[in-house]
Design a protein around this motif. Sequence first.
Motif, PDB file in Angstrom:
ATOM      1  N   THR A  71       0.843  -1.202   0.000  1.00 33.08           N
ATOM      2  CA  THR A  71       0.000   0.000   0.000  1.00 33.08           C
ATOM      3  C   THR A  71       0.873   1.244   0.000  1.00 33.08           C
ATOM      4  OG1 THR A  71      -0.122  -0.054   2.393  1.00 33.08           O
ATOM      5  CG2 THR A  71      -1.891  -1.150   1.199  1.00 33.08           C
ATOM      6  N   THR A 115      -7.298  -1.140   4.451  1.00 33.26           N
ATOM      7  CA  THR A 115      -7.849  -0.363   5.567  1.00 33.26           C
ATOM      8  C   THR A 115      -9.052  -1.092   6.146  1.00 33.26           C
ATOM      9  OG1 THR A 115      -9.336   0.923   4.165  1.00 33.26           O
ATOM     10  CG2 THR A 115      -7.124   1.842   4.551  1.00 33.26           C
ATOM     11  N   HIS A 116      -9.368  -0.715   7.383  1.00 30.43           N
ATOM     12  CA  HIS A 116     -10.562  -1.219   8.060  1.00 30.43           C
ATOM     13  C   HIS A 116     -11.158  -0.054   8.825  1.00 30.43           C
ATOM     14  CE1 HIS A 116     -13.349  -3.773  10.126  1.00 30.43           C
ATOM     15  NE2 HIS A 116     -12.796  -3.575  11.307  1.00 30.43           N
ATOM     16  N   ARG A 119      -9.130   3.179   8.541  1.00 30.34           N
ATOM     17  CA  ARG A 119      -7.772   3.251   9.092  1.00 30.34           C
ATOM     18  C   ARG A 119      -6.914   2.121   8.523  1.00 30.34           C
ATOM     19  NH1 ARG A 119      -7.303   5.768  14.651  1.00 30.34           N
ATOM     20  NH2 ARG A 119      -8.987   7.274  14.546  1.00 30.34           N
ATOM     21  N   PRO A 120      -5.645   2.391   8.286  1.00 35.48           N
ATOM     22  CA  PRO A 120      -4.760   1.320   7.792  1.00 35.48           C
ATOM     23  C   PRO A 120      -4.627   0.192   8.817  1.00 35.48           C
ATOM     24  CG  PRO A 120      -3.709   3.477   7.609  1.00 35.48           C
ATOM     25  CD  PRO A 120      -4.962   3.683   8.395  1.00 35.48           C
ATOM     26  N   ARG A 151       3.662  -3.027   4.124  1.00 38.88           N
ATOM     27  CA  ARG A 151       3.554  -1.556   4.240  1.00 38.88           C
ATOM     28  C   ARG A 151       4.881  -0.932   3.922  1.00 38.88           C
ATOM     29  NH1 ARG A 151      -1.252   0.356   4.676  1.00 38.88           N
ATOM     30  NH2 ARG A 151      -2.693  -0.860   5.828  1.00 38.88           N
TER      31      ARG A 151
END
Length: 151
Positions: A71, A115-116, A119-120, A151
């Motif tokens: 990401t 994300t969830h 938020r990452p 990440r």
Amino acid sequence: MPVPAGMPGITTVWSTGDTTYAITVREPGTYLAYKYNECFAHTDPFRLYARFCWDKEQTFTTLYIPNAFTTNADGRNDCFEVAGEYLASYQIQIFSRWGELVYQSDDIGQCWDGTHRGRPVPDGVYLYVIRHTDRHGNPMPIRRGDIRLYR
């Protein structure tokens, strides 16, 4: 598709009128084999379902599932995206290693951006479950696996 029913010394009569050991069928349906000799008589049904029949022209459902994504906004593999062909329906669920549902969709054109709830999520391994049907609406085997988020 050859369908056998007979045995040596036993007479077989099929619901199609054939009296051979095996018949070749091309249409879905139920076919009966009446088997007999001087000591017994027995009828066996054989069912041929349309979803298991295909010809050389039929195209099969295909899913392309990556095993990792990043990401980092470099324009390559920035989200987890499944590609598929000849699907009638599709659903994916992605879970954290603790079993929390972090993403779901029924649109194969959407991808998960890592994300969830806006938020990452941490980098690591996530589990997916994919349910889909072929172009005729027949359920395909459930696909399960894992995806690595970097990440």
